[in-house]
Write an enzyme that holds these catalytic residues in place. Structure first.
Site, PDB file in Angstrom:
ATOM      1  N   LYS A 278       0.844  -1.203   0.000  1.00  0.00           N
ATOM      2  CA  LYS A 278       0.000   0.000   0.000  1.00  0.00           C
ATOM      3  C   LYS A 278       0.880   1.256   0.000  1.00  0.00           C
ATOM      4  O   LYS A 278       0.609   2.220  -0.715  1.00  0.00           O
ATOM      5  CB  LYS A 278      -0.949  -0.019   1.201  1.00  0.00           C
TER       6      LYS A 278
ATOM      7  N   GLN B 224      -4.891  -1.787   9.282  1.00  0.00           N
ATOM      8  CA  GLN B 224      -4.654  -3.105   8.690  1.00  0.00           C
ATOM      9  C   GLN B 224      -5.243  -4.192   9.585  1.00  0.00           C
ATOM     10  O   GLN B 224      -4.952  -4.266  10.777  1.00  0.00           O
ATOM     11  CB  GLN B 224      -3.139  -3.323   8.499  1.00  0.00           C
TER      12      GLN B 224
ATOM     13  N   ASP C  30     -11.322   2.103   3.371  1.00  0.00           N
ATOM     14  CA  ASP C  30     -11.554   0.660   3.186  1.00  0.00           C
ATOM     15  C   ASP C  30     -13.037   0.367   2.937  1.00  0.00           C
ATOM     16  O   ASP C  30     -13.390  -0.732   2.513  1.00  0.00           O
ATOM     17  CB  ASP C  30     -11.098  -0.119   4.434  1.00  0.00           C
TER      18      ASP C  30
END
Ligand code: NDP
Length: 283
Positions: free
Chosen positions: A52, A96, A119
């Site tokens: 990322k 994460q 997300d």
């Protein structure tokens, strides 16, 4: 023989388009910053986080890394997310997953401001998706829609069958296919006669988490097959939820593993980061 849907190539196109857009925004003085929070040192999470960061660097998005110890308390993590919510220089916040067992993942996801939820996991984002409102969409299903569109696969009016109903893939996938006017069926572990249902699919999307589960008996001739699964086979090679060797001769188009859905997830995360600024520019 099926046409290969090349997720590597399509994700590269998307990242290049975003790079240009970010360059234009930057010349207007608009910067984009993604905060990436990792708790602990799980090796798989570290690989995802690094990928990322690399994608951010390529596109010109500033990434701010927070590497926190495994034993951080839930309150401390909530405190950090709240500070980032209030920080106007941060456009997107990504935590994460998975988090260590002592931290309530749902609480952390719900703490992220829906305006920075790149997300797309926050209940507000999920609600907006189902209502057809603007908002962040979970990256993997959003990437699958891009794969289909950019490969010229028509969704409108087609029988779309999804195998798997997880919150991050199956359910948002259903909402997105409906938005594109597909006729959508979602199957799961309690579905009776799965093969009978999947064999109706013009577009079959498989996110089941079981290595090479979908064999030729599950696939209609000419179907488009999208494989979300990621596994290692006995030779340590990557493979998917679909038995590629059996599916490929039947399908009209198919995603490989690796190089199919996987690369799209990060490309769409980058798109969500840029989207956070696009929506501010519009408002
Ligand atoms: P989950 O384990 O959360 O969900 C699996 C789903 O499959 C569940 O809904 C389950 O049903 C269903 N299922 C399990 N067994 C059967 C069966 N025998 N018949 C029908 N349905 C079944 O998985 P995820 O959605 O998180 O992930 C799926 C796969 O995709 C994994 O391999 C994962 O690694 C991969 N993945 C890849 C990504 C990428 O970027 N390429 C991103 C996310 C995931 P039930 O609800 O009834 O239990």
């Amino acid at each position: 023989m099926a046409r290969l849907i090349d997720g590597k190539e399509i994700s590269k196109q998307i990242k290049d388009e975003l790079k240009e857009e970010v360059g234009r925004l930057s010349r207007k003085g608009v910067k984009i910053c993604l905060a990436v929070i990792q708790v602990g040192k799980d090796p798989a999470s570290s690989v995802y986080v690094n990928n990322k960061k690399k994608a951010c660097a390529y596109i010109g998005i500033d990434s701010r890394a927070y590497e926190l110890p495994e034993n951080i308390s839930e309150e401390e993590l909530v405190g950090l997310v709240e500070r980032l919510n209030a920080d106007d220089s941060v456009n997107g916040i990504l935590v994460q997953l998975p988090l260590p067992a002592h931290i309530d993942e749902d609480r952390i996801i719900r703490t992220i401001s829906p305006d920075k939820d790149v997300d797309g996991f926050h209940p507000v984002s999920v609600g907006r998706l189902w209502l057809g409102e603007k908002g962040f969409v979970s990256c993997t299903p959003a990437g699958i829609i891009e794969l289909l569109k950019r490969s010229g696969v028509e969704i409108e009016g087609k029988e779309c069958v999804i195998v798997g109903r997880s919150n991050i893939v199956g359910k948002p996938m259903a909402a997105l296919l409906l938005r594109e006017n597909g006729t959508v069926t979602v199957t799961h572990s309690r579905t009776e006669d799965l093969k009978e249902v999947t064999k109706r699919a013009d577009i079959l999307i498989v996110a089941i988490g079981k290595k090479e589960f979908i064999t030729s008996e599950y696939i209609k001739e000419g179907a488009v097959v999208i494989d979300v699964g990621i596994h290692r086979d006995e030779n340590n090679h990557l493979c998917g939820d679909v038995n590629f060797t059996q599916a490929e001769p039947l399908a009209s188009a198919i995603t490989p593993v690796p190089g199919g859905v996987g690369p799209m997830t990060i490309a769409m995360l980058m798109n969500n980061c840029v989207e956070s600024v696009r929506s501010q520019e519009e408002s």
